[in-house]
Design an enzyme around this catalytic site. Structure first.
Site, PDB file in Angstrom:
ATOM      1  N   LYS A  61      37.621  33.336  39.748  1.00 11.38           N
ATOM      2  CA  LYS A  61      37.965  32.692  38.460  1.00 11.38           C
ATOM      3  C   LYS A  61      38.246  31.198  38.617  1.00 11.38           C
ATOM      4  O   LYS A  61      39.338  30.701  38.328  1.00 11.38           O
ATOM      5  CB  LYS A  61      39.172  33.368  37.815  1.00 11.38           C
ATOM      6  CG  LYS A  61      38.956  34.834  37.491  1.00 11.38           C
ATOM      7  CD  LYS A  61      40.112  35.417  36.705  1.00 11.38           C
ATOM      8  CE  LYS A  61      39.939  36.886  36.426  1.00 11.38           C
ATOM      9  NZ  LYS A  61      40.128  37.709  37.641  1.00 11.38           N
TER      10      LYS A  61
ATOM     11  N   ASP B 267      38.748  24.643  37.568  1.00  5.03           N
ATOM     12  CA  ASP B 267      39.157  23.249  37.752  1.00  5.03           C
ATOM     13  C   ASP B 267      37.965  22.321  37.508  1.00  5.03           C
ATOM     14  O   ASP B 267      36.864  22.779  37.197  1.00  5.03           O
ATOM     15  CB  ASP B 267      39.736  23.059  39.165  1.00  5.03           C
ATOM     16  CG  ASP B 267      40.904  22.084  39.152  1.00  5.03           C
ATOM     17  OD1 ASP B 267      40.785  21.034  38.481  1.00  5.03           O
ATOM     18  OD2 ASP B 267      41.929  22.370  39.796  1.00  5.03           O
TER      19      ASP B 267
ATOM     20  N   ASP C 198      36.001  37.622  42.752  1.00  2.85           N
ATOM     21  CA  ASP C 198      36.570  37.392  41.415  1.00  2.85           C
ATOM     22  C   ASP C 198      37.545  36.202  41.468  1.00  2.85           C
ATOM     23  O   ASP C 198      38.725  36.334  41.217  1.00  2.85           O
ATOM     24  CB  ASP C 198      37.294  38.689  40.998  1.00  2.85           C
ATOM     25  CG  ASP C 198      37.753  38.698  39.553  1.00  2.85           C
ATOM     26  OD1 ASP C 198      37.518  37.705  38.851  1.00  2.85           O
ATOM     27  OD2 ASP C 198      38.349  39.709  39.153  1.00  2.85           O
TER      28      ASP C 198
HETATM   29  N1  5IU Z   1      39.852  41.587  35.477  1.00  2.00           N
HETATM   30  C1  5IU Z   1      40.353  42.268  34.398  1.00  2.00           C
HETATM   31  N2  5IU Z   1      40.244  41.730  33.149  1.00  2.00           N
HETATM   32  C2  5IU Z   1      39.666  40.539  32.940  1.00  2.00           C
HETATM   33  C3  5IU Z   1      39.136  39.841  34.070  1.00  2.00           C
HETATM   34  C4  5IU Z   1      39.242  40.383  35.318  1.00  2.00           C
HETATM   35  O1  5IU Z   1      40.891  43.362  34.518  1.00  2.00           O
HETATM   36  O2  5IU Z   1      39.554  40.112  31.781  1.00  2.00           O
HETATM   37  I1  5IU Z   1      38.258  38.037  33.809  1.00  2.00           I
HETATM   38  C5  5IU Z   1      39.929  42.104  36.845  1.00  2.00           C
HETATM   39  C6  5IU Z   1      41.344  42.349  37.314  1.00  2.00           C
HETATM   40  C7  5IU Z   1      41.168  43.462  38.279  1.00  2.00           C
HETATM   41  C8  5IU Z   1      40.035  44.276  37.712  1.00  2.00           C
HETATM   42  O3  5IU Z   1      40.727  42.924  39.524  1.00  2.00           O
HETATM   43  O4  5IU Z   1      39.264  43.372  36.935  1.00  2.00           O
HETATM   44  C9  5IU Z   1      40.448  45.452  36.863  1.00  2.00           C
HETATM   45  O5  5IU Z   1      41.226  46.353  37.603  1.00  2.00           O
HETATM   46  P1  5IU Z   1      41.778  47.748  37.041  1.00  2.00           P
HETATM   47  O6  5IU Z   1      40.565  48.605  36.709  1.00  2.00           O
HETATM   48  O7  5IU Z   1      42.610  48.275  38.159  1.00  2.00           O
HETATM   49  O8  5IU Z   1      42.607  47.476  35.803  1.00  2.00           O
END
Ligand code: 5IU
EC number: 2.4.2.10
Length: 481
Positions: A311, A314, A309
């Protein structure tokens, strides 16, 4: 006119409209921003007088028992059609100007009429019903009464309901479903396209209690994971759909722990219940090559994909290095990565340059789960377009609802717990049935709901069941649509 002969004429007309390219199949973006596999360009009819005559006759037959003093075609295509109807049946015509001239009589309605006259509106296509409604309101402002309208094609996107709610009964010669039936039976559509259009119609069909003409198609898919796998051009999305069907899971574990030992233990325990494991390698305190080697082995053992993940956000040249180099060498071990669309298509091109030769894939962040985030509206729609333009490498989206009707795209939603709510830093949680069942997403991404549970393996199993049940229920409901 006997019903069956009318039916035959409609079938022949639909075929003819296809022949003259008034109906086309492919990838189109509609005025509303919705992606559509079918496009109607009925304006071309004016080049085929036989089609114009047949259309005007069929429209007339639909309203032959109605009472009205005049007819009014909605510009442009319906104007000459209304003219033909007017001349053939000796009914006066009215024309509604889009803008008043600003000189002379300054009228909005051209033609002769008296207060209280009734008028039949004629239109070529109705989607949401807005253009008919606007015309009716404009006529109404001159005290002309509109209680009925007639249209050649009803796109079944809420027009009938919207007009009915405004006291107008809509008659139509045929619907989008009729077009699909006729052209698929005539062998004028490829099997893949039949599936796409069927899905599109179901997704965009008006459903009572749902917002009329919602820009986002949020309703259900009608295709099984295995059928969607067959439609994917990227090997990884094919593999993911196949794993989802075989393991009966749409659960993605978000393994956001900070030690590699904890990470590997968590993944081994929950592996049987997930189709994908999402990592944030940069939060590991003890990252080293062994961690990714072990993770890759667990992926093979439990049959899941690895999604870092990261993201990326750039310019293309920078993400090339961030993806392939540095401490983490992400492209060496992550099947899937994600990127923000904010830099423009260069970010995808940079990632593709590194990832495509390795058989990798990318997800675009089209929406976020956190409150107050800016990934909404036209940003989301433009992200979908960017994905459409790079379908070989972009396999879907991080989003909180279904945002594309293309069945090969994966919709993956974070912010999932067994109960709705939020954390103290803006994360917003929805339930698996809301995400998969109501919002039409495909995969749930769960972090703390699993790794902070007393028994993470059992928690993963509960999310697996809840997510898969929501998918099965959604399919069953779609079948009886
Ligand atoms: N994550 C989010 N929301 C987003 C994005 C990524 O929660 O919009 I783009 C990631 C952050 C974390 C996971 O790594 O997804 C969600 O974790 P929890 O279920 O603990 O909230």
């Amino acid at each position: 006119m006997a019903a069956s002969s009318m039916e035959n004429r409609v079938v022949a007309l639909i075929s003819r409209l296809h022949d003259v390219q008034a109906v086309k199949f492919g990838d189109f973006t509609l005025k509303s921003g919705i992606q559509s596999p079918v496009y109607f360009d009925l304006r071309v009819m004016i080049s085929y007088p036989d089609v114009m005559v047949e259309v005007s006759q069929l429209l007339w037959e639909k309203i032959s028992t109605s009472n009205f003093k005049s007819i009014c075609g909605v510009p442009y295509t319906a104007l000459p059609i209304a003219t033909l109807m007017s001349a053939a049946h000796n009914v006066p015509m009215l024309i509604r100007r889009k803008e008043a001239k600003g000189y002379g009589t300054n009228k909005l309605i051209e033609g002769t009429f008296s207060k209280g006259d009734s008028c039949m509106i004629v239109e070529d296509v109705v989607s949401s019903g807005s253009s008919v409604l606007e015309t009716a309101q404009s006529l109404g402002a001159s005290d002309i009464v509109v209680t009925e309208a007639v249209v050649l094609l009803n796109r079944e996107q809420g027009g009938v309901e919207k007009l009915e709610a405004n006291g107008i009964k809509l008659h139509s010669v045929f619907t989008m479903t009729d077009v699909l039936d006729v052209l698929s039976r005539a062998g004028k559509m490829e099997p893949d396209m039949v599936i796409k259009v069927t899905e599109y119609i179901a997704t965009n069909k008006f459903q009572p209690n749902k917002e009329i003409l919602s820009v986002k198609p949020k309703s259900n898919n009608i295709l099984k994971y295995s059928e969607r796998a067959a439609l994917c051009s990227n090997g990884l999305s094919r593999r993911l759909f196949t794993i989802m069907e075989q393991k009966k899971t749409n659960l993605v574990l978000s393994a956001d722990v900070t030690s590699s030992k904890e990470l590997l233990q968590l993944v081994d325990k929950t592996g049987p219940h997930v189709c994908m494991v999402k990592t944030h390698v940069d939060i590991l305190e003890d990252f080293n090559q062994d961690v990714v080697d072990s993770l890759t082995k667990l992926a093979a053992k439990h049959d899941f994909l690895i999604f870092e993940d990261r993201k990326f956000a750039d310019i293309g040249n920078t993400v090339v290095h961030q993806y392939s180099g540095g401490l983490y060498r992400i492209s060496e071990w992550a099947d899937v990565v994600n990127a923000h669309a904010i830099p423009g298509p260069g970010v995808v091109q940079g990632l593709k340059k590194v990832g495509a030769p390795k058989g990798r894939a990318c997800l675009l962040i089209a929406e976020m789960s956190s409150s107050g985030n800016l990934a909404t509206g036209s940003y989301t729609q433009d992200t979908v377009k960017m994905a459409e333009e790079n379908k070989d490498f972009v396999i879907g989206f991080i989003c909180v609802s279904k945002i594309s009707s293309n069945p090969s795209f994966l919709h993956m939603t974070p912010g999932v717990q067994l109960e709705a709510g939020q954390d103290s830093l803006g994360q917003q949680y929805l339930t698996p049935s809301e995400v998969i069942g109501k919002r039409g997403s495909d995969l749930i991404i769960v972090g703390r709901g699993i790794y902070q549970a007393q028994d993470p393996a059992n928690a993963a199993k509960q999310f697996q069941i809840a997510g898969y049940d929501a998918y099965v229920t959604r399919m069953a409901e779609a079948m009886i649509l």
